[in-house]
Design a protein around this motif. Structure first.
Motif, short mmCIF file in Angstrom:
data_model
loop_
_atom_site.label_atom_id
_atom_site.label_comp_id
_atom_site.label_asym_id
_atom_site.label_seq_id
_atom_site.Cartn_x
_atom_site.Cartn_y
_atom_site.Cartn_z
N SER A 53 29.06 41.20 -23.93
CA SER A 53 29.57 40.55 -25.14
C SER A 53 28.54 40.72 -26.25
CB SER A 53 29.83 39.05 -24.89
OG SER A 53 28.65 38.40 -24.45
N SER A 54 28.99 40.73 -27.50
CA SER A 54 28.07 40.95 -28.62
C SER A 54 27.05 39.81 -28.69
CB SER A 54 28.84 41.03 -29.93
OG SER A 54 29.48 39.81 -30.22
N TRP A 109 34.21 41.61 -32.77
CA TRP A 109 33.40 41.83 -31.56
C TRP A 109 33.86 40.93 -30.42
CZ3 TRP A 109 28.27 41.68 -34.79
CH2 TRP A 109 28.14 42.91 -35.47
N SER A 168 35.05 42.32 -26.80
CA SER A 168 34.49 41.84 -25.54
C SER A 168 35.59 41.34 -24.61
CB SER A 168 33.49 40.71 -25.82
OG SER A 168 32.99 40.18 -24.62
#
Length: 199
Positions: free
Chosen positions: A42-43, A122, A126
């Motif tokens: 994940s970002s 993002w 994700s």
């Protein structure tokens, strides 16, 4: 070493025909989901994914909610096809619900204002990776699945029914079960028009 991974990627398909027949234990499915949630990237390592897995009657309840929600908005003369489709998802043994915690996203937007517009994007990227990981892993266990998107139509009733936080945004639904038929051959566009290599 990548051959096994790519083989699993190739084998993953969309299965609309499902049954409730047991293929793998609920405990094994829980293990898969936990591993996927833990290790899918994940970002900013935000770990914003939230997942709910509904088994058996709980999954049936979800698809009944979906059907009755659609009944209110789909014209009566064309509802039969919609009902048949939704009933097909309910024929499976369970459903994975994918959410993104908007509190996490908003906190990142405040902390890193220069990237604020990107964090929702993002977050969805994700979630897409997590959906793919769980979908592919379930198929490796002998289950079939398909990815559905009845959000935001069912969001509020889903949160109320399972007492979920209001900050959780529903992204997708993945009904799964024993496949009842094999999908046809998949068609591919030429890679030459989709990929470029420069050396």
């Amino acid at each position: 070493m990548s051959k096994q991974f790519l083989a699993a990627v190739k084998e993953r398909r969309t299965f609309y025909g499902l049954s409730k027949e047991t293929v793998v234990s609920n405990e094994r499915i829980q293990e898969i989901v936990n591993e996927a949630v833990k290790y899918t990237p994940s970002s900013f390592n935000s770990q914003s994914a939230r997942v709910v897995v509904l088994f058996g009657e709980q999954s049936d309840k979800l698809w009944n909610i979906t059907k009755e929600t659609l009944r209110k908005i789909v014209p009566a003369e064309s509802f039969a096809a919609t009902e048949e489709r939704v009933n097909g998802f309910g024929n499976g043994s369970g459903t994975v619900l994918f959410f993104e915690d908007q509190t996490v996203v908003e906190n990142l937007q405040e902390k890193f204002a220069a990237y604020a517009a990107n964090f929702p994007i993002w977050s969805n990227q994700s979630s897409g990776m997590l959906q793919f990981v769980i979908w592919t892993a379930l198929e490796q266990e002998g289950l079939g699945a398909s990815l559905q998107h009845y959000n935001p139509l069912i969001d509020e009733e889903v949160k109320a029914t399972w007492n979920l936080p209001s900050e959780w945004k529903l992204i997708a639904q993945l009904p799964f079960g024993k496949p009842t038929f094999t999908p046809g051959e998949k068609e591919f566009q030429p890679l030459e028009t989709r990929v470029k290599f420069f050396q």
